[in-house]
Structure formats: structure tokens, C-alpha cells
Scaffold this active site. Structure first.
Site, PDB file in Angstrom:
ATOM      1  N   LYS A  14     125.345 115.266 151.085  1.00  0.00           N
ATOM      2  CA  LYS A  14     125.402 114.523 149.817  1.00  0.00           C
ATOM      3  C   LYS A  14     126.126 113.188 150.019  1.00  0.00           C
ATOM      4  O   LYS A  14     125.672 112.158 149.537  1.00  0.00           O
ATOM      5  CB  LYS A  14     126.124 115.344 148.723  1.00  0.00           C
ATOM      6  N   ARG A 123     131.536 117.677 161.611  1.00  0.00           N
ATOM      7  CA  ARG A 123     131.523 116.458 160.794  1.00  0.00           C
ATOM      8  C   ARG A 123     132.801 115.634 160.948  1.00  0.00           C
ATOM      9  O   ARG A 123     133.891 116.189 161.041  1.00  0.00           O
ATOM     10  CB  ARG A 123     131.364 116.920 159.339  1.00  0.00           C
ATOM     11  N   ARG A 166     133.861 128.154 150.693  1.00  0.00           N
ATOM     12  CA  ARG A 166     133.208 127.028 150.002  1.00  0.00           C
ATOM     13  C   ARG A 166     131.746 127.363 149.702  1.00  0.00           C
ATOM     14  O   ARG A 166     131.228 127.041 148.627  1.00  0.00           O
ATOM     15  CB  ARG A 166     133.325 125.753 150.849  1.00  0.00           C
TER      16      ARG A 166
HETATM   17  P1  AMP Z   1     133.660 118.021 148.619  1.00  0.00           P
HETATM   18  O1  AMP Z   1     134.230 116.810 149.267  1.00  0.00           O
HETATM   19  O2  AMP Z   1     132.684 117.701 147.545  1.00  0.00           O
HETATM   20  O3  AMP Z   1     133.112 118.998 149.624  1.00  0.00           O
HETATM   21  O4  AMP Z   1     134.892 118.775 147.909  1.00  0.00           O
HETATM   22  C1  AMP Z   1     135.992 119.249 148.654  1.00  0.00           C
HETATM   23  C2  AMP Z   1     136.771 120.220 147.797  1.00  0.00           C
HETATM   24  O5  AMP Z   1     137.261 119.564 146.620  1.00  0.00           O
HETATM   25  C3  AMP Z   1     135.977 121.418 147.274  1.00  0.00           C
HETATM   26  O6  AMP Z   1     135.910 122.485 148.211  1.00  0.00           O
HETATM   27  C4  AMP Z   1     136.773 121.788 146.032  1.00  0.00           C
HETATM   28  O7  AMP Z   1     137.974 122.468 146.373  1.00  0.00           O
HETATM   29  C5  AMP Z   1     137.178 120.413 145.482  1.00  0.00           C
HETATM   30  N1  AMP Z   1     136.173 119.848 144.549  1.00  0.00           N
HETATM   31  C6  AMP Z   1     135.418 118.730 144.733  1.00  0.00           C
HETATM   32  N2  AMP Z   1     134.638 118.494 143.682  1.00  0.00           N
HETATM   33  C7  AMP Z   1     134.880 119.495 142.804  1.00  0.00           C
HETATM   34  C8  AMP Z   1     134.350 119.825 141.528  1.00  0.00           C
HETATM   35  N3  AMP Z   1     133.405 119.070 140.932  1.00  0.00           N
HETATM   36  N4  AMP Z   1     134.833 120.944 140.917  1.00  0.00           N
HETATM   37  C9  AMP Z   1     135.795 121.705 141.489  1.00  0.00           C
HETATM   38  N5  AMP Z   1     136.317 121.457 142.704  1.00  0.00           N
HETATM   39  C10 AMP Z   1     135.876 120.360 143.355  1.00  0.00           C
END
Ligand code: AMP
Length: 208
Positions: A14, A123, A166
Site C-alpha cells: 500500500k 522490507r 498483524r
Molecule cells: P501500517 O504502517 O499501516 O502497517 O501500521 C502499523 C501499525 O500501526 C499497525 O500494526 C497498527 O498497530 C497501527 N495502525 C496503523 N493504522 C491503523 C488504523 N487505521 N487503525 C488501528 N491501528 C492502526
């Protein structure tokens, strides 16, 4: 204001695609993951709260995320619309989003579970500009990143310990949103298990 949502499991690409689509559409990327990592780094109250959840591979509570988004979309760059990356991740977040902006497209980048671990664990990114790379699929050149400020950075949660949590959170809390958006007729599936350029091409076609 109308917006686009990039949807998919962790490690689907993404962030990589958001970067490219921002270049083509001019819409700013809003990544809740990036916002939370910045808050953790700055040691804010939100960051301290979010850190425990992030380290455990769990979702940060909805009210924290919704407050972050409500503030972010008041920034001047969001006036014509935005591209969300990693938001919404739950039904309450999607409901909050619907009250803030009209979502015109939800692009689901689909990658099978068995490919996710390898994608996440290899990554890394450039600390200078945020560009995302991968040990196998998209390695940085021998001279480092094109931005000229190359510094390798790996996320604390990009490891085998958290990836299964996750992925579990994605299947339990986030994937039900697909049906929600499918009913609205704005859900587009893209095969994310291909070359980065091919995926970008499909996303841009879905947006046109
Ligand atoms: P990401 O960078 O999108 O993979 O997000 C890393 C971590 O941030 C996730 O594993 C969650 O712990 C938290 N996180 C990011 N976006 C959200 C969201 N929209 N809702 C809840 N937790 C989030």
C-alpha cells in the site's frame, strides 16, 4: 472533498503504491501507520499509547485513530481530497470516515497470506525520503536512494514475531470492510502479487 482508500493486508504494498499514485493524482497520502510512528518517535501522548499496540501487532484503538484523521484532514493540502493508506481498518473507522469525506474508490491490493511474511521481513525504507525497498523484490541501488540522502531504515514491527498478529488483526477486524465497500459499489480488486509497475497500472486504470 472526495477520497481514495488503499486497502489490503500488511505488506501488500500500500505504501509503495500510494507513493506512486500520489505522483499521478496529486492527492496527498495519509498513512495512519506513518502518523503513529511519527507520534511514537516524538514521544507524544498518542505515541506512548499507540506504541504498546503497535509492538504487539494489534490495532490502535479506534478513538485514537479517528482523532488523528479528523485533525489531519483539516490541513490545507487535504481540501481537494486525499488518499488513505492503512485507514480505515475497522467498521467504526469506516463509519467515521463516511461522515468526514465521500470515498469514491477503495482499491484492494490482494496478496496471499503465504507471501506476506517474506514481503514484510525483507522490507526497508530510505530514512531520507521514505521510499520503500525490499531485499529481494525491490532492492536499493548500489549508490543508495535517488533522493541523495540514503539511510537504511527498518520498522521495529516488521519481524516474524508481530507479522502473524498483524495478519490476524487484518482478517478479523479489517477484511470485513471489503463487503461493506462492495455493497457501496466502489470496491476494486487488484492482484498485488506481481511486478510493482503492473500493480500501479491496474490501480490507475481503476481510478479512471
Ligand atoms: P501500517 O504502517 O499501516 O502497517 O501500521 C502499523 C501499525 O500501526 C499497525 O500494526 C497498527 O498497530 C497501527 N495502525 C496503523 N493504522 C491503523 C488504523 N487505521 N487503525 C488501528 N491501528 C492502526
Amino acid at each position: 472533498m472526495s477520497s481514495i482508500v488503499l486497502f489490503g493486508p500488511p505488506g501488500a504494498g500500500k505504501g509503495t503504491q500510494a507513493e506512486r499514485i500520489t505522483d499521478s493524482t496529486g492527492l496527498p497520502q495519509i498513512s495512519t501507520g506513518d502518523m503513529l510512528r511519527a507520534a511514537v518517535k516524538a514521544g507524544t501522548e498518542t505515541g506512548l499509547l499507540a506504541k504498546t499496540f503497535m509492538e504487539a501487532g494489534q490495532l490502535v484503538p479506534d478513538e485514537v485513530i479517528i482523532a488523528l484523521i479528523k485533525d489531519r484532514i483539516t490541513h490545507p493540502d487535504a481540501v481537494d481530497g486525499v488518499m488513505f493508506d492503512g485507514f480505515p481498518r475497522t467498521i467504526p473507522q469506516a463509519e467515521a470516515l463516511a461522515s468526514i469525506t465521500k470515498v469514491t474508490h477503495v482499491i484492494a491490493i490482494e496478496v496471499p497470506d503465504e507471501r506476506i511474511v517474506g514481503r514484510i521481513c525483507g522490507r526497508y525504507s530510505c530514512a531520507g525520503c521514505g521510499s520503500v525497498y525490499h531485499d529481494t523484490f525491490n532492492p536499493v541501488g548500489t549508490d543508495g536512494c535517488n533522493c541523495g540522502n540514503w539511510e537504511e531504515k527498518r520498522r521495529a514491527d516488521d519481524n516474524e514475531g508481530t507479522v502473524m498478529s498483524r495478519l490476524g488483526a487484518y482478517h478479523e477486524q479489517t477484511s470485513p470492510l471489503a463487503a461493506w465497500y462492495e455493497t457501496a459499489g466502489i470496491f476494486h480488486r487488484v492482484n498485488g502479487d506481481r511486478a510493482i509497475d503492473e500493480i500501479t497500472e491496474d490501480i490507475l486504470a481503476a481510478l479512471n
